[in-house]
Design an enzyme around this catalytic site. Structure first.
Site, PDB file in Angstrom:
ATOM      1  N   HIS A   1      -0.817 107.758  32.043  1.00  0.00           N
ATOM      2  CA  HIS A   1       0.325 108.491  31.468  1.00  0.00           C
ATOM      3  C   HIS A   1      -0.157 109.535  30.449  1.00  0.00           C
ATOM      4  CE1 HIS A   1       4.915 107.961  31.111  1.00  0.00           C
ATOM      5  NE2 HIS A   1       4.591 109.192  30.787  1.00  0.00           N
TER       6      HIS A   1
ATOM      7  N   GLU B   1       3.615  99.786  33.986  1.00  0.00           N
ATOM      8  CA  GLU B   1       2.649 100.316  33.023  1.00  0.00           C
ATOM      9  C   GLU B   1       2.896  99.861  31.584  1.00  0.00           C
ATOM     10  OE1 GLU B   1       3.560 104.610  33.475  1.00  0.00           O
ATOM     11  OE2 GLU B   1       4.167 104.596  31.368  1.00  0.00           O
TER      12      GLU B   1
ATOM     13  N   ARG C   1       7.767 109.032  36.962  1.00  0.00           N
ATOM     14  CA  ARG C   1       7.991 107.676  36.452  1.00  0.00           C
ATOM     15  C   ARG C   1       7.523 106.695  37.531  1.00  0.00           C
ATOM     16  NH1 ARG C   1       8.109 109.577  32.221  1.00  0.00           N
ATOM     17  NH2 ARG C   1       9.704 109.529  30.599  1.00  0.00           N
TER      18      ARG C   1
HETATM   19  P1  NAD Z   1      14.330 118.158  34.387  1.00  0.00           P
HETATM   20  O1  NAD Z   1      15.533 117.423  33.899  1.00  0.00           O
HETATM   21  O2  NAD Z   1      14.106 119.570  33.934  1.00  0.00           O
HETATM   22  O3  NAD Z   1      14.296 118.152  35.973  1.00  0.00           O
HETATM   23  C1  NAD Z   1      14.549 117.027  36.757  1.00  0.00           C
HETATM   24  C2  NAD Z   1      15.092 117.515  38.085  1.00  0.00           C
HETATM   25  O4  NAD Z   1      15.218 116.392  38.948  1.00  0.00           O
HETATM   26  C3  NAD Z   1      16.479 118.159  37.961  1.00  0.00           C
HETATM   27  O5  NAD Z   1      16.471 119.444  38.557  1.00  0.00           O
HETATM   28  C4  NAD Z   1      17.382 117.200  38.722  1.00  0.00           C
HETATM   29  O6  NAD Z   1      18.463 117.854  39.406  1.00  0.00           O
HETATM   30  C5  NAD Z   1      16.391 116.608  39.719  1.00  0.00           C
HETATM   31  N1  NAD Z   1      16.871 115.395  40.350  1.00  0.00           N
HETATM   32  C6  NAD Z   1      17.780 114.486  39.909  1.00  0.00           C
HETATM   33  N2  NAD Z   1      18.016 113.548  40.842  1.00  0.00           N
HETATM   34  C7  NAD Z   1      17.240 113.876  41.908  1.00  0.00           C
HETATM   35  C8  NAD Z   1      17.051 113.307  43.195  1.00  0.00           C
HETATM   36  N3  NAD Z   1      17.706 112.212  43.578  1.00  0.00           N
HETATM   37  N4  NAD Z   1      16.177 113.902  44.027  1.00  0.00           N
HETATM   38  C9  NAD Z   1      15.502 115.023  43.659  1.00  0.00           C
HETATM   39  N5  NAD Z   1      15.661 115.611  42.459  1.00  0.00           N
HETATM   40  C10 NAD Z   1      16.513 115.042  41.594  1.00  0.00           C
HETATM   41  O7  NAD Z   1      13.095 117.229  33.982  1.00  0.00           O
HETATM   42  P2  NAD Z   1      11.576 117.661  33.804  1.00  0.00           P
HETATM   43  O8  NAD Z   1      11.324 118.088  32.399  1.00  0.00           O
HETATM   44  O9  NAD Z   1      11.190 118.571  34.907  1.00  0.00           O
HETATM   45  O10 NAD Z   1      10.862 116.236  33.970  1.00  0.00           O
HETATM   46  C11 NAD Z   1      10.870 115.550  35.206  1.00  0.00           C
HETATM   47  C12 NAD Z   1      10.393 114.133  34.980  1.00  0.00           C
HETATM   48  O11 NAD Z   1       9.000 114.151  34.613  1.00  0.00           O
HETATM   49  C13 NAD Z   1      11.047 113.407  33.804  1.00  0.00           C
HETATM   50  O12 NAD Z   1      12.259 112.793  34.170  1.00  0.00           O
HETATM   51  C14 NAD Z   1      10.008 112.378  33.424  1.00  0.00           C
HETATM   52  O13 NAD Z   1      10.269 111.200  34.146  1.00  0.00           O
HETATM   53  C15 NAD Z   1       8.700 112.969  33.916  1.00  0.00           C
HETATM   54  N6  NAD Z   1       7.754 113.285  32.828  1.00  0.00           N
HETATM   55  C16 NAD Z   1       6.512 112.731  32.871  1.00  0.00           C
HETATM   56  C17 NAD Z   1       5.597 113.025  31.871  1.00  0.00           C
HETATM   57  C18 NAD Z   1       4.190 112.466  31.884  1.00  0.00           C
HETATM   58  O14 NAD Z   1       3.472 112.574  30.869  1.00  0.00           O
HETATM   59  N7  NAD Z   1       3.722 111.881  32.962  1.00  0.00           N
HETATM   60  C19 NAD Z   1       5.968 113.881  30.829  1.00  0.00           C
HETATM   61  C20 NAD Z   1       7.245 114.437  30.849  1.00  0.00           C
HETATM   62  C21 NAD Z   1       8.135 114.147  31.840  1.00  0.00           C
END
Ligand code: NAD
Length: 330
Positions: free
Chosen positions: A294, A262, A233
């Protein structure tokens, strides 16, 4: 169910319609959902939204006035939803917790490899009949230290790819993932991610605690010349601090699929418009910055999975089966 699909593009329509098979009545709106467009939700049971729709308290109150029962997010992140207001208004919030972690992880790797080997510059050069190599010098990924912040589904997939390259993978996550502990990756304190990494990749959600996790203080601790990749994000990064570090050469490479501001730009063709965002314009001047709009999620497999899980959430509402809904709670 009557479903209003906001921020919809032809590919959303194609994938959702293919899975829906006329079970529900879907109406596709191109605009984002926001305070101006919330009126369009009148007469619908469900609004189906994406990452840059605004689901603030006033918007949710308007949805409630129109008796909308569910916000069905077509994404994993829910930082754009006022969950307190949704709860107070009795509107269910559903999301797609996992569609293809590989899509996003592979895109993060694509950014890293392209930046490292200057593929974006090489491609333009060859098209100009220029086959010189100056300025294209890369480095072996093998043996480099990669710091991964957030080791959920996407972070884990990213780590596995980088381990395959022979990288040393250090991770930080307040909730360690047992699957990651079976691999050669290691959990380390956050400070060590800053100090030891040649490449840092962000895979944590945007929360109050992670907003601007990349700031002048954390950048100051990083190795000069490191590579920073953000497919998570935009607001995880303080863009102004990153621009300062790029100007000083402290950040050696920057790969972004997401950008703090964005919402008004991404997913649209603005090629005939003047770019008014001076920070984005400045980022685009650096040869060692690669930005995509994105698109990390944008694979066939991911779009199909998003459509299937979104419809599963909506069917859960239609069939009064809460267990079938991936609900987001405060
Ligand atoms: P997920 O929920 O499986 O994993 C997120 C991880 O982040 C968890 O293990 C959580 O414990 C950890 N976390 C929380 N707070 C934290 C901190 N302060 N420091 C470090 N780690 C922390 O989510 P995911 O499916 O792996 O997705 C991750 C992120 O990717 C989403 O939140 C979203 O913002 C982003 N995303 C982007 C796209 C894209 O097209 N660019 C698509 C999907 C997801």
């Amino acid at each position: 169910m009557k479903i209003a699909v906001f921020s919809s593009k032809p590919y959303d329509r194609a994938h959702l319609s293919a899975v829906n098979q006329d079970q529900h009545q879907m109406t596709f709106f191109e605009p984002h959902l926001d305070e101006q467009t919330a009126i369009l939700a009148q007469g619908f049971d469900v609004v189906c939204c994406f990452v840059n729709d605004t689901l603030s308290a006033p918007v949710i109150r308007t949805l409630a006035d129109h008796r909308v029962q569910m916000i069905a997010l077509r994404c994993a992140g829910f930082n754009n939803v006022d969950l307190v207001q949704a709860d107070a208004s009795g509107i269910l919030v559903a999301r797609v917790p996992e569609y293809s972690p590989y899509a996003v992880a592979e895109h993060a790797v694509a950014l890293a490899l392209s930046l490292n080997r200057n593929l974006h510059r090489a491609h333009n050069r060859v098209r100009e009949n220029d086959y010189s190599l100056h300025g294209l010098l890369g480095f072996d990924m093998h043996g480099k230290t990669v710091g991964v912040i957030g080791t959920g589904k996407i972070g884990l997939a990213f780590c596995n790819i980088l381990l395959g390259f022979g990288c040393r993978v250090n991770c930080y996550d307040p909730c360690p993932n047992p699957e990651l502990e079976k691999t050669a990756a290691t959990y380390v304190p956050l400070e060590q991610i800053w100090t030891d990494s040649d490449i840092i990749s962000l895979h944590c959600p945007l929360l109050a605690t992670t907003r601007h996790i990349i700031n002048s203080n954390s950048i100051h601790q990083m190795k000069p010349g490191l590579m920073l990749i953000n497919t998570s994000r935009g607001a995880l990064i303080d863009t102004r601090a990153v621009i300062d570090a790029l100007k000083m050469g402290h950040i050696g490479y920057l790969g972004l699929d997401v950008y703090e501001e964005e919402a008004e730009l991404f997913f649209e063709d603005n090629s005939d418009e003047i770019l008014h965002d001076d920070m984005l314009a400045r980022l685009q001047t650096f040869k060692n910055v690669l930005i995509t709009g994105h698109q990390a999620f944008f694979t066939q497999e991911a779009l199909t999975a998003i459509a299937e899980i979104t419809l599963r959430n909506i069917n859960g509402l239609a069939n009064n089966d809460p267990a079938a809904i991936y609900q987001v709670k405060q």
